[in-house]
Design an enzyme around this catalytic site. Sequence first.
Site: not given
Length: 396
Positions: A356, A380-381, A145, A153, A259
């Site tokens: 389609g 991840e940014g 977290a 960011s 990452g």
Amino acid sequence: MPALTSDQIDDARLTGAWELPEEFRLLRDTVRGFMRTEVHPLEERLPHDAAGLPREQLIALQDKARRLGLWALQTPERFGGAGLSVLGQVVVAEEAAKCRMGAFFPALGAFGGNPPNVMFKATPEQFAKYAQPIIDGTATKAYTAISEASGGSDPARAITLKAVREGDHYVLNGTKMWTSHAKDADWGVVYARTGEGRHGISCFIVEKDTPGLSFRRIGVMASFAPYELHFEDAVIPAENLIGAEGKGFSLASDFLIHGRILYPAGPIGIAQSALDMACTWAKERDVFGGKLADKQGIQWMLVDSEVELRAARLLMYQAAWNADLGKDVKVDASIAKLYGTEAAFRVVDRCIQIHGALGLADELPLERWFRDLRVKRLGEGATEVQRVVVARKLLE
């Protein structure tokens, strides 16, 4: 992660940077075989928007993966993992994503066994209690977290979740957002503010049943929803602090960069599957007195997709290769993440257009992939953040 051996480097010099060393081609083929024989038949029996396997099925699938050595791939050998290089990790990740729920449950969760990377810098006691059971396969995966509503960011400045030391414990107050797998994990790693500025972030191990911690599912457009974590006077033992107080962000930096190299592998694998489907459909579909594949407009959409995926894959391989050589890969990682996720999203979008109306139906995985990959452009940014990283290097 372990550095490449001299034999691996010599092999790459002989084959060329555009071609994987043989051991990684064999690894790729092993994962492909596992996906074909074990994952796809199992997934076909699940609902279109399923998010993970029932526990009993997951354990059985993971047992099969472990027998093939496809377990704890990112965990260094000294901690009991496979110690796969970054290049090997992206090879596995691309193939593992080639299933309907591959964006968030690659190989349906078969290739587990990796604790949060920051745990490799934990104390032996912390590692034995929390990380080792994940590697052993006796505990579920843990969450990380970092992001908050104030800005995901720019975590070094945006983190407001506060941790105050009171004797032998810390008291946490605040909220985390967009945390994947939080509700089902036994514990997680939480970054909180213990001081001012970039050097005022600390990292804590938080158990699921901690009093004062609550979870709220955040509904999003993707098939897999993240969680909000709310801390209200949540008491965390001081012994659950990872590293020194105020060093949390420096502990996270390495795994955040690596990452970003691994992150586009999933979208690239998904987009490759979508492109394969579109090519098959174009060759079979009758339109206007001929095959869809005969139409130049369709051909060019397919060609553009192939070119973009090749470029994305090579950028990712280059970043992974440089990481394994121990180079500074901050810019390489941002370029790989930026281009890989954006290109993959464009490819899936084209493939829906080629199919389609059928491309929008849940008879196919395309519309689910479209929703999931839209999320990947932010994770991840966000793309814009990666551009900032690259621009800073160009203009320094």
